[in-house]
Design an enzyme around this catalytic site. Structure first.
Site, mmCIF file in Angstrom:
data_model
loop_
_atom_site.group_PDB
_atom_site.id
_atom_site.type_symbol
_atom_site.label_atom_id
_atom_site.label_comp_id
_atom_site.label_asym_id
_atom_site.label_seq_id
_atom_site.Cartn_x
_atom_site.Cartn_y
_atom_site.Cartn_z
ATOM 1 N N GLU A 82 -11.986 6.881 -4.831
ATOM 2 C CA GLU A 82 -12.294 6.443 -3.473
ATOM 3 C C GLU A 82 -13.744 6.807 -3.149
ATOM 4 O O GLU A 82 -14.333 7.674 -3.805
ATOM 5 C CB GLU A 82 -11.393 7.181 -2.464
ATOM 6 C CG GLU A 82 -9.967 6.722 -2.431
ATOM 7 C CD GLU A 82 -9.789 5.386 -1.733
ATOM 8 O OE1 GLU A 82 -10.507 5.083 -0.763
ATOM 9 O OE2 GLU A 82 -8.917 4.637 -2.173
ATOM 10 N N ARG B 114 -2.268 6.344 8.056
ATOM 11 C CA ARG B 114 -1.839 5.132 8.757
ATOM 12 C C ARG B 114 -0.599 5.436 9.591
ATOM 13 O O ARG B 114 0.496 4.989 9.270
ATOM 14 C CB ARG B 114 -1.531 4.012 7.762
ATOM 15 C CG ARG B 114 -2.713 3.407 7.043
ATOM 16 C CD ARG B 114 -3.696 2.672 7.956
ATOM 17 N NE ARG B 114 -3.113 1.639 8.776
ATOM 18 C CZ ARG B 114 -3.106 0.351 8.482
ATOM 19 N NH1 ARG B 114 -3.643 -0.078 7.367
ATOM 20 N NH2 ARG B 114 -2.565 -0.513 9.305
ATOM 21 N N ARG C 217 0.832 -1.195 0.000
ATOM 22 C CA ARG C 217 0.000 0.000 0.000
ATOM 23 C C ARG C 217 0.866 1.243 0.000
ATOM 24 O O ARG C 217 1.964 1.274 0.531
ATOM 25 C CB ARG C 217 -0.860 0.057 1.270
ATOM 26 C CG ARG C 217 -2.020 -0.890 1.304
ATOM 27 C CD ARG C 217 -3.135 -0.491 0.360
ATOM 28 N NE ARG C 217 -3.392 0.932 0.352
ATOM 29 C CZ ARG C 217 -4.443 1.522 0.889
ATOM 30 N NH1 ARG C 217 -5.348 0.830 1.506
ATOM 31 N NH2 ARG C 217 -4.612 2.830 0.800
ATOM 32 N N ARG D 276 2.658 3.859 -15.971
ATOM 33 C CA ARG D 276 3.039 3.267 -17.259
ATOM 34 C C ARG D 276 4.264 3.907 -17.886
ATOM 35 O O ARG D 276 4.865 3.333 -18.786
ATOM 36 C CB ARG D 276 1.857 3.342 -18.223
ATOM 37 C CG ARG D 276 0.722 2.445 -17.822
ATOM 38 C CD ARG D 276 -0.366 2.416 -18.893
ATOM 39 N NE ARG D 276 -1.575 1.859 -18.326
ATOM 40 C CZ ARG D 276 -2.633 2.577 -17.954
ATOM 41 N NH1 ARG D 276 -2.645 3.876 -18.111
ATOM 42 N NH2 ARG D 276 -3.683 1.979 -17.439
ATOM 43 N N ARG E 190 -4.045 7.038 -3.761
ATOM 44 C CA ARG E 190 -3.681 5.798 -3.083
ATOM 45 C C ARG E 190 -3.295 4.747 -4.121
ATOM 46 O O ARG E 190 -3.875 4.704 -5.202
ATOM 47 C CB ARG E 190 -4.849 5.286 -2.239
ATOM 48 C CG ARG E 190 -5.179 6.164 -1.053
ATOM 49 C CD ARG E 190 -6.452 5.649 -0.385
ATOM 50 N NE ARG E 190 -6.758 6.339 0.849
ATOM 51 C CZ ARG E 190 -7.456 7.475 0.935
ATOM 52 N NH1 ARG E 190 -7.909 8.058 -0.155
ATOM 53 N NH2 ARG E 190 -7.695 8.031 2.105
ATOM 54 N N TYR F 195 3.664 6.031 2.918
ATOM 55 C CA TYR F 195 2.722 7.141 3.032
ATOM 56 C C TYR F 195 3.531 8.430 2.983
ATOM 57 O O TYR F 195 4.469 8.603 3.769
ATOM 58 C CB TYR F 195 1.912 7.024 4.332
ATOM 59 C CG TYR F 195 1.017 5.818 4.282
ATOM 60 C CD1 TYR F 195 1.500 4.568 4.648
ATOM 61 C CD2 TYR F 195 -0.267 5.909 3.791
ATOM 62 C CE1 TYR F 195 0.701 3.439 4.546
ATOM 63 C CE2 TYR F 195 -1.074 4.786 3.697
ATOM 64 C CZ TYR F 195 -0.588 3.569 4.067
ATOM 65 O OH TYR F 195 -1.369 2.455 3.963
ATOM 66 N N CYS G 268 -7.323 2.780 -12.682
ATOM 67 C CA CYS G 268 -7.683 3.910 -11.807
ATOM 68 C C CYS G 268 -9.140 3.804 -11.378
ATOM 69 O O CYS G 268 -9.983 3.278 -12.111
ATOM 70 C CB CYS G 268 -7.519 5.232 -12.541
ATOM 71 S SG CYS G 268 -5.842 5.729 -12.848
#
Length: 127
Positions: free
Chosen positions: A77, A115, A6, A62, A89, A107, A74
């Site tokens: 959220e 997080r 992540r 890419r 993200r 992050y 893509c």
């Protein structure tokens, strides 16, 4: 074995150059910190908050050397009231023998607030 890696990064404005630059920066940092080579990546999902619409962040992925054929998609959220704005993200699915507890989730910028438990391992701020 496939593991999820992540990452998240915030941008300062919804403009194509910044979206592409910061997405590329995040993905390169995720790959570097986890020793990921493009051939080990099964797929990448990139999501943005709904206030980002000036460019497809997948385009940045890419353009990275060796990543041309990595499947990238893509999406937006969920638009939850009070959520962090201008956030990109990344969920990278990687073939690796690294244990789940050894994966370095990245992050960057204000996204470290998402997080804090994981950001302590590798806190990366705006350069």
């Amino acid at each position: 074995m496939i593991r999820g890696v992540r990452g998240a990064i915030t941008i300062t404005k919804d403009e194509a150059p910044e979206i592409l630059e910061q997405t590329r920066r995040l993905v390169l940092e995720m790959a570097k910190e986890n020793g990921i080579k493009p051939d080990e990546v099964a797929s990448v999902i990139v999501s943005t908050t709904t206030d980002i619409s000036a460019a497809f962040p997948a385009k940045a992925v890419r353009t990275i050397d060796g990543w041309t054929y990595v499947p990238v998609m893509c999406t937006h959220e969920m638009d939850v009231p009070g959520s962090m704005p201008l956030c990109i993200r990344v969920m990278m699915h990687v073939n690796t023998k690294i244990g789940q507890d050894k994966i370095q989730h990245i992050y960057m910028n204000d996204a470290v607030k998402l997080r804090p438990d994981l950001s302590q391992k590798s806190q990366v701020s705006r350069a």
